[in-house]
Design an enzyme around this catalytic site. Structure first.
Site, short mmCIF file in Angstrom:
data_model
loop_
_atom_site.label_atom_id
_atom_site.label_comp_id
_atom_site.label_asym_id
_atom_site.label_seq_id
_atom_site.Cartn_x
_atom_site.Cartn_y
_atom_site.Cartn_z
CG ASP A 249 41.07 43.80 39.93
OD1 ASP A 249 41.49 43.41 41.02
OD2 ASP A 249 40.14 44.62 39.80
CG ASP B 112 36.77 42.78 44.53
OD1 ASP B 112 36.11 43.06 45.54
OD2 ASP B 112 37.38 41.70 44.42
#
Length: 292
Positions: free
Chosen positions: A82, A84
């Site tokens: 991922d 963020d």
């Protein structure tokens, strides 16, 4: 056989290892010290039994990150991460909203979405609509002024790439941020959402298809199949509820400074160390880590 990797950089000593073995031996009386990965930093213990049971047994070791996995294969050939609050330390949409004077409002929605309290697709569209009219140049300004790569991210990615692994950055955020972050860190693949612009300003829309939890899992599976890899060859790392499906799909799923919804399904959690600690998890000594 299972392996429990203990990580406590600069402070992993015999006392901590003996305490961990005491906890593991409540599950498996034959649990034992296997070896140091880097003395004083990271070590492997071996045990018989369910990985989840071992992980929760060791969870009370203060300041120690614990990852439990099968003994083989340690080295993963695909990293899916991922962006963020994982590869970077920020939620890009929250930082971008600050340039529109809406950070507090947008951040509240983001937090609820990451906790799994809101539908991700609906909450993303709602947040993007709030940014309607924001100048395209503000995205570059936000990237330059606000976005910072998480400690250890580049070392993790570059070391894995040097060892022949492929690295996929997959984000419920935006390509406007994900593509430059991927180039900086060293990812060879990227999947993220596309913002729609008209006349150099945000239209308040997100292009289809939206990258959500299901899309992240699909991207992992698609890439794994393209590379001819098995389930056990994949390492995934994330922080929020929309990473849950890809974490469950990976052979080894790691929660990074994560929300409770993700911690509960992961094979291990990093809350005290940077992302380069995932190299210890794969049995790689510090001497073999990438250095710029």
């Amino acid at each position: 056989m299972g392996i429990a990797t203990l990580i406590a950089a600069g402070r992993l000593d015999d006392r901590l290892i003996d305490r961990a073995l005491g906890l593991l031996r409540e599950l498996d009386p034959a649990a034992c010290f296997l070896h140091w990965i880097d003395e004083g930093d990271a070590a492997d213990l071996r045990f018989l039994g369910r990985g989840k049971d071992a992980r929760w047994a060791l969870d009370g070791l203060e300041g120690v990150d614990i990852v439990v996995q099968s003994e083989e294969p340690r080295w993963k050939r695909l990293l899916v991460a991922d962006m963020d609050s994982t590869i970077i330390g920020q939620e890009c949409i929250d930082e971008l909203a600050d340039y529109a004077g809406l950070k507090e409002k947008v951040a509240r929605i983001t937090e609820r979405a990451m906790q799994g309290e809101l539908d991700f697709r609906g909450s993303l569209r709602e947040r993007v609509r709030l940014l309607t009219g924001l100048d395209e140049g503000e995205l570059k300004r936000c990237l330059d002024e606000r976005v910072q790569v998480t400690a250890g991210a580049e070392t993790l990615v570059q070391t894995m790439r040097a060892g022949g692994a492929s690295c996929l950055l997959v984000s419920g955020g935006f390509l406007s941020f994900a593509e430059p972050v991927a180039r900086t860190v060293g990812f060879d693949r990227v999947r993220a959402n596309r913002l729609v612009f008209a006349g150099g300003k945000l239209c308040g829309e997100v292009g289809d298809p939206i990258v959500d939890a299901i899309s992240k899992r699909e991207a992992l599976i698609e890439t794994r199949q393209q590379l001819g890899l098995g389930h056990q060859d994949v390492l995934a790392v994330g922080d929020g509820a929309n990473d849950k499906l890809m974490i469950e799909e990976a052979g080894l799923g790691i929660a990074f400074r994560a929300k409770r919804a993700l911690i509960d399904v992961a094979d291990g959690e990093l809350r005290n160390h940077g992302l380069d600690a995932l190299l210890w998890v794969q049995g790689v000594s510090r001497r073999d880590w990438f250095r710029r």
